[in-house]
Design a protein around this motif. Structure first.
Motif, PDB file in Angstrom:
ATOM      1  N   SER A 150       0.854  -1.196   0.000  1.00 14.03           N
ATOM      2  CA  SER A 150       0.000   0.000   0.000  1.00 14.03           C
ATOM      3  C   SER A 150       0.884   1.238   0.000  1.00 14.03           C
ATOM      4  CB  SER A 150      -0.905   0.018   1.234  1.00 14.03           C
ATOM      5  OG  SER A 150      -1.781  -1.093   1.231  1.00 14.03           O
ATOM      6  N   GLU A 155       0.740  12.149  -7.575  1.00 20.29           N
ATOM      7  CA  GLU A 155       0.633  11.925  -9.012  1.00 20.29           C
ATOM      8  C   GLU A 155       1.096  13.173  -9.761  1.00 20.29           C
ATOM      9  OE1 GLU A 155      -3.021   8.812  -9.498  1.00 20.29           O
ATOM     10  OE2 GLU A 155      -3.578  10.924  -9.279  1.00 20.29           O
ATOM     11  N   ASP A 205       4.718   8.950 -10.640  1.00 19.75           N
ATOM     12  CA  ASP A 205       4.272   8.934  -9.246  1.00 19.75           C
ATOM     13  C   ASP A 205       5.462   8.952  -8.298  1.00 19.75           C
ATOM     14  OD1 ASP A 205       1.673   8.818 -10.079  1.00 19.75           O
ATOM     15  OD2 ASP A 205       1.298   6.759  -9.386  1.00 19.75           O
ATOM     16  N   ALA A 207       6.069   8.158  -4.318  1.00 20.33           N
ATOM     17  CA  ALA A 207       5.240   7.456  -3.340  1.00 20.33           C
ATOM     18  C   ALA A 207       6.028   6.990  -2.125  1.00 20.33           C
ATOM     19  CB  ALA A 207       4.562   6.251  -4.001  1.00 20.33           C
ATOM     20  N   VAL A 227      -2.810  10.464  -3.546  1.00 21.68           N
ATOM     21  CA  VAL A 227      -3.880   9.472  -3.486  1.00 21.68           C
ATOM     22  C   VAL A 227      -3.341   8.170  -2.903  1.00 21.68           C
ATOM     23  CG1 VAL A 227      -5.069  10.469  -5.492  1.00 21.68           C
ATOM     24  CG2 VAL A 227      -3.421   8.623  -5.825  1.00 21.68           C
ATOM     25  N   LYS A 229      -2.897   4.221  -3.177  1.00 16.17           N
ATOM     26  CA  LYS A 229      -2.807   3.231  -4.244  1.00 16.17           C
ATOM     27  C   LYS A 229      -2.211   1.942  -3.697  1.00 16.17           C
ATOM     28  CE  LYS A 229      -2.146   6.344  -8.200  1.00 16.17           C
ATOM     29  NZ  LYS A 229      -1.343   6.603  -9.424  1.00 16.17           N
ATOM     30  N   THR A 230      -2.097   0.964  -4.588  1.00 16.93           N
ATOM     31  CA  THR A 230      -1.460  -0.304  -4.240  1.00 16.93           C
ATOM     32  C   THR A 230      -0.519  -0.721  -5.366  1.00 16.93           C
ATOM     33  OG1 THR A 230      -3.368  -1.044  -2.945  1.00 16.93           O
ATOM     34  CG2 THR A 230      -1.826  -2.734  -3.707  1.00 16.93           C
TER      35      THR A 230
END
Length: 297
Positions: A150, A155, A205, A207, A227, A229-230
């Motif tokens: 996770s 973005e 992205d 992250a 956001v 995301k996975t």
């Protein structure tokens, strides 16, 4: 690679590792085991830039990262750490190269100018600091089972020249949520190659892993462009890239153009992604480690 080329490459590596020290022609010619009378001419001839200009580019790249992404660092410390005894001379030189004073850059960087400023250095490194065949041969590519992860992802969409702005906003949010890179892995998802898509269509992205954190609490803290995301579970070919991002594309091409056809593997429907093991400017660029993951079936 000739003896002279190897010596000049050693000089480039030395500069990366000693930005806060004396990088005069006398010092660098000694590193190259060449006479100062010949060294600066050989350097300029080989790289189409003087050694002084190259050192300046490296120093101001590192300094700009510190100013933009490490707000706790004092400007005077940035100056001292990049070979300047006086902050005033650092400020004048920084403004001459970046178009903004260090304080103005820290407050509101001109990202497009910053991006353009770095291109000559990126191009030089991409041409002259590529891995040798011996170094490439030592780089292991292995297949692993990547576990579902996770992430909270910023973005970035649009102009690659503005990625610095997205990174800065992501770091600020991440710091506020106490998602330290030392505790939570850092990823990039590479949807597009910036040279193969229109500027407006570029996607990238930035992250952080959030496994072990309260997802509902983090969801409530999200800001624009960030956001949940996975990264899905699945097999991946993984290769560790050593050094600057300027040569990252060479490692990626090796995965696609050499390893994949020889492996007999098939690609999976998920983009290439990276895991950052450490970060510039905390470590020298030649000490950077980045894992490249190629999803396969």
């Amino acid at each position: 690679m000739s003896s002279i080329e190897q010596r000049l490459r050693t000089v480039l590596q030395f500069i990366d590792q000693h930005l806060d020290e004396d990088l005069s022609v006398d010092t660098l010619s000694a590193v190259a085991h060449l006479s100062p009378f010949h060294f600066h001419r050989l350097f300029s001839s080989r790289f189409d830039i003087s050694v002084f200009q190259y050192v300046q580019l490296c120093r101001f790249k590192s300094a700009s990262y510190r100013l933009a992404y490490r707000p706790q660092t004092q400007v005077i410390d940035v100056a001292l750490d990049h070979g300047y005894d006086e902050p005033e001379s650092f400020a004048r030189a920084f403004k001459r190269h970046l178009g903004q004073s260090p304080s103005a850059f820290r407050q509101s960087p001109d990202w497009r100018h910053w991006y353009d400023f770095q291109q000559p250095l990126k191009n030089l490194r991409n041409q002259h600091m590529t891995p040798t065949p011996q170094e490439i041969a030592k780089t292991e590519i292995r297949c692993i089972d990547f576990g579902e992860t996770s992430i909270a992802a910023f973005e970035h969409r649009g102009d690659p020249a503005l990625i610095g702005q997205s990174i800065r906003q992501f770091i600020e949010w991440r710091r506020g949520q106490k998602l330290s890179p030392q505790c939570y892995a850092t990823f990039n998802i590479l949807y597009d190659h910036p040279e193969l898509v229109a500027v407006k269509d570029f996607r990238f992205d930035i992250a952080t892993a959030i496994d072990g954190r309260d997802h509902l609490e983090l969801q409530q803290s999200l800001v624009k462009n960030i956001v949940m995301k996975t990264i899905p579970a699945g097999r991946c070919a993984v290769m560790r890239h050593y050094g600057s991002d300027d040569n990252l594309e060479l490692s990626i091409r090796r995965l696609y153009e050499e390893w994949l056809p020889q492996s007999g593997e098939e690609l999976r429907d998920f983009p290439l992604f990276l895991q950052r093991r450490n970060f510039f400017p905390e470590v020298h660029e030649d000490a950077l480690e980045t894992d490249i993951f190629l999803p396969i079936q």
